[in-house]
Design a protein around this motif. Structure first.
Motif, PDB file in Angstrom:
ATOM      1  N   ALA A  68      -4.718 -12.190  11.016  1.00  0.00           N
ATOM      2  CA  ALA A  68      -4.575 -12.948  12.263  1.00  0.00           C
ATOM      3  C   ALA A  68      -5.535 -14.128  12.327  1.00  0.00           C
ATOM      4  O   ALA A  68      -5.659 -14.759  13.361  1.00  0.00           O
ATOM      5  CB  ALA A  68      -4.788 -12.025  13.450  1.00  0.00           C
ATOM      6  N   GLY A  69      -6.211 -14.422  11.240  1.00  0.00           N
ATOM      7  CA  GLY A  69      -7.142 -15.535  11.225  1.00  0.00           C
ATOM      8  C   GLY A  69      -8.578 -15.085  11.404  1.00  0.00           C
ATOM      9  O   GLY A  69      -8.865 -14.193  12.193  1.00  0.00           O
ATOM     10  N   GLY A  70      -9.453 -15.686  10.649  1.00  0.00           N
ATOM     11  CA  GLY A  70     -10.864 -15.314  10.718  1.00  0.00           C
ATOM     12  C   GLY A  70     -11.080 -13.909  10.189  1.00  0.00           C
ATOM     13  O   GLY A  70     -10.597 -13.539   9.137  1.00  0.00           O
ATOM     14  N   ASP A  71     -11.808 -13.124  10.955  1.00  0.00           N
ATOM     15  CA  ASP A  71     -12.082 -11.736  10.572  1.00  0.00           C
ATOM     16  C   ASP A  71     -11.091 -10.756  11.183  1.00  0.00           C
ATOM     17  O   ASP A  71     -11.215  -9.564  10.989  1.00  0.00           O
ATOM     18  CB  ASP A  71     -13.499 -11.341  11.013  1.00  0.00           C
ATOM     19  N   ARG A  72     -10.110 -11.243  11.946  1.00  0.00           N
ATOM     20  CA  ARG A  72      -9.192 -10.351  12.649  1.00  0.00           C
ATOM     21  C   ARG A  72      -7.965 -10.011  11.808  1.00  0.00           C
ATOM     22  O   ARG A  72      -7.406 -10.872  11.136  1.00  0.00           O
ATOM     23  CB  ARG A  72      -8.716 -10.996  13.947  1.00  0.00           C
ATOM     24  N   ILE A  73      -7.581  -8.741  11.875  1.00  0.00           N
ATOM     25  CA  ILE A  73      -6.304  -8.301  11.318  1.00  0.00           C
ATOM     26  C   ILE A  73      -5.587  -7.500  12.395  1.00  0.00           C
ATOM     27  O   ILE A  73      -6.230  -6.921  13.275  1.00  0.00           O
ATOM     28  CB  ILE A  73      -6.458  -7.458  10.028  1.00  0.00           C
ATOM     29  N   GLU A  74      -4.266  -7.520  12.325  1.00  0.00           N
ATOM     30  CA  GLU A  74      -3.460  -6.767  13.278  1.00  0.00           C
ATOM     31  C   GLU A  74      -2.637  -5.749  12.508  1.00  0.00           C
ATOM     32  O   GLU A  74      -2.001  -6.075  11.509  1.00  0.00           O
ATOM     33  CB  GLU A  74      -2.547  -7.704  14.070  1.00  0.00           C
ATOM     34  N   VAL A  75      -2.660  -4.521  12.977  1.00  0.00           N
ATOM     35  CA  VAL A  75      -1.911  -3.431  12.355  1.00  0.00           C
ATOM     36  C   VAL A  75      -0.866  -2.980  13.365  1.00  0.00           C
ATOM     37  O   VAL A  75      -1.188  -2.736  14.531  1.00  0.00           O
ATOM     38  CB  VAL A  75      -2.842  -2.254  11.984  1.00  0.00           C
ATOM     39  N   ALA A  76       0.398  -2.892  12.914  1.00  0.00           N
ATOM     40  CA  ALA A  76       1.474  -2.492  13.812  1.00  0.00           C
ATOM     41  C   ALA A  76       2.367  -1.481  13.104  1.00  0.00           C
ATOM     42  O   ALA A  76       2.718  -1.665  11.933  1.00  0.00           O
ATOM     43  CB  ALA A  76       2.295  -3.704  14.243  1.00  0.00           C
ATOM     44  N   ALA A  77       2.737  -0.421  13.815  1.00  0.00           N
ATOM     45  CA  ALA A  77       3.654   0.579  13.275  1.00  0.00           C
ATOM     46  C   ALA A  77       5.058  -0.011  13.284  1.00  0.00           C
ATOM     47  O   ALA A  77       5.483  -0.615  14.266  1.00  0.00           O
ATOM     48  CB  ALA A  77       3.604   1.852  14.112  1.00  0.00           C
ATOM     49  N   THR A  78       5.793   0.156  12.182  1.00  0.00           N
ATOM     50  CA  THR A  78       7.161  -0.355  12.108  1.00  0.00           C
ATOM     51  C   THR A  78       8.181   0.750  12.338  1.00  0.00           C
ATOM     52  O   THR A  78       9.339   0.468  12.590  1.00  0.00           O
ATOM     53  CB  THR A  78       7.427  -1.016  10.742  1.00  0.00           C
ATOM     54  N   GLY A  79       7.761   1.988  12.242  1.00  0.00           N
ATOM     55  CA  GLY A  79       8.661   3.122  12.454  1.00  0.00           C
ATOM     56  C   GLY A  79       8.377   3.804  13.773  1.00  0.00           C
ATOM     57  O   GLY A  79       7.753   3.240  14.681  1.00  0.00           O
ATOM     58  N   ILE A  92       0.875  -1.174   0.000  1.00  0.00           N
ATOM     59  CA  ILE A  92       0.000   0.000   0.000  1.00  0.00           C
ATOM     60  C   ILE A  92       0.910   1.221   0.000  1.00  0.00           C
ATOM     61  O   ILE A  92       1.501   1.567   1.017  1.00  0.00           O
ATOM     62  CB  ILE A  92      -0.947   0.003   1.215  1.00  0.00           C
ATOM     63  N   HIS A  93       1.045   1.831  -1.170  1.00  0.00           N
ATOM     64  CA  HIS A  93       1.938   2.967  -1.369  1.00  0.00           C
ATOM     65  C   HIS A  93       1.167   4.257  -1.120  1.00  0.00           C
ATOM     66  O   HIS A  93       0.180   4.540  -1.789  1.00  0.00           O
ATOM     67  CB  HIS A  93       2.486   2.938  -2.799  1.00  0.00           C
ATOM     68  N   LEU A  94       1.621   5.059  -0.125  1.00  0.00           N
ATOM     69  CA  LEU A  94       0.975   6.314   0.235  1.00  0.00           C
ATOM     70  C   LEU A  94       1.991   7.443   0.073  1.00  0.00           C
ATOM     71  O   LEU A  94       2.795   7.683   0.973  1.00  0.00           O
ATOM     72  CB  LEU A  94       0.463   6.267   1.684  1.00  0.00           C
ATOM     73  N   PRO A  95       1.979   8.162  -1.058  1.00  0.00           N
ATOM     74  CA  PRO A  95       2.975   9.213  -1.298  1.00  0.00           C
ATOM     75  C   PRO A  95       2.658  10.493  -0.529  1.00  0.00           C
ATOM     76  O   PRO A  95       2.112  11.444  -1.057  1.00  0.00           O
ATOM     77  CB  PRO A  95       2.893   9.428  -2.807  1.00  0.00           C
ATOM     78  N   ASP A  96       3.023  10.499   0.757  1.00  0.00           N
ATOM     79  CA  ASP A  96       2.771  11.634   1.632  1.00  0.00           C
ATOM     80  C   ASP A  96       3.977  11.780   2.553  1.00  0.00           C
ATOM     81  O   ASP A  96       4.476  10.786   3.086  1.00  0.00           O
ATOM     82  CB  ASP A  96       1.498  11.381   2.448  1.00  0.00           C
ATOM     83  N   LEU A  97       4.469  13.007   2.756  1.00  0.00           N
ATOM     84  CA  LEU A  97       5.634  13.220   3.604  1.00  0.00           C
ATOM     85  C   LEU A  97       5.369  12.902   5.072  1.00  0.00           C
ATOM     86  O   LEU A  97       6.300  12.673   5.832  1.00  0.00           O
ATOM     87  CB  LEU A  97       6.137  14.657   3.474  1.00  0.00           C
ATOM     88  N   ALA A  98       4.127  12.877   5.482  1.00  0.00           N
ATOM     89  CA  ALA A  98       3.789  12.541   6.860  1.00  0.00           C
ATOM     90  C   ALA A  98       3.781  11.032   7.093  1.00  0.00           C
ATOM     91  O   ALA A  98       3.584  10.578   8.214  1.00  0.00           O
ATOM     92  CB  ALA A  98       2.431  13.127   7.231  1.00  0.00           C
ATOM     93  N   VAL A  99       4.012  10.249   6.039  1.00  0.00           N
ATOM     94  CA  VAL A  99       4.061   8.793   6.133  1.00  0.00           C
ATOM     95  C   VAL A  99       5.518   8.369   5.974  1.00  0.00           C
ATOM     96  O   VAL A  99       6.214   8.832   5.069  1.00  0.00           O
ATOM     97  CB  VAL A  99       3.182   8.148   5.031  1.00  0.00           C
ATOM     98  N   GLU A 100       5.984   7.491   6.856  1.00  0.00           N
ATOM     99  CA  GLU A 100       7.350   7.004   6.779  1.00  0.00           C
ATOM    100  C   GLU A 100       7.516   6.048   5.592  1.00  0.00           C
ATOM    101  O   GLU A 100       6.534   5.477   5.119  1.00  0.00           O
ATOM    102  CB  GLU A 100       7.721   6.274   8.067  1.00  0.00           C
TER     103      GLU A 100
END
Length: 149
Positions: free
Chosen positions: A55-66, A38-46
């Motif tokens: 994560a299985g079923g209907d669950r997803i996990e979102v984690a910041a890497t920066g 998912i490419h987001l060309p914005d300077l506020a995005v690392e």
């Protein structure tokens, strides 16, 4: 797990352009770099901002890497567990990613850039990338250059 990406853009006349794509991965990357899923060309995005993991079923996990977090339904966090059936809205800079469930059972990520009405928060965000706070004003610089000449 299959993710369905729906990118919604606007033309100069205000007409919406919708591009759908399917990604068959367990982990999606989000960021400013071109090699992200998912490419987001914005300077506020690392360049490598976050990951979205099935994560299985209907669950997803979102984690910041920066070092920067992201918004989930109005609050800033560094990690979140989301149920795709109930949905959520993720915020990365000026982009909004809406998490929902598609008709075929895949997790649908709708990506849209929003231009907010220039409020005080928007002005503060732009000042973070500006040199105005460290440089002297135009008048002081012009007087200094006139004196130098």
């Amino acid at each position: 797990m299959t993710f369905k990406l729906r990118e919604i853009g606007l033309t100069a006349t205000g007409r919406e352009i919708v591009r759908d794509s399917t990604v068959d991965k367990k982990v999606l990357t989000v960021g400013r770099a071109a090699e992200n899923d998912i490419h987001l060309p914005d300077l506020a995005v690392e360049p490598r901002h976050a990951t979205i993991t099935a994560a299985g079923g209907d669950r997803i996990e979102v984690a910041a890497t920066g070092s920067l977090g992201f918004g989930v339904d109005g609050s800033t966090v560094t990690e979140a567990a989301i149920n795709a059936a109930s949905g959520a809205e993720l915020r990365f800079g000026s982009y909004r990613v809406t998490v929902s469930r598609d008709e075929d059972g895949a997790v649908l990520l709708s990506i849209r850039q929003v231009e907010e009405a220039g409020g005080a928060g928007d002005l503060d965000e732009k000042r973070g990338f500006s040199l105005l706070s460290v440089l002297p004003g135009k008048r002081a610089v012009s007087w200094a250059l006139a004196a130098l000449i």
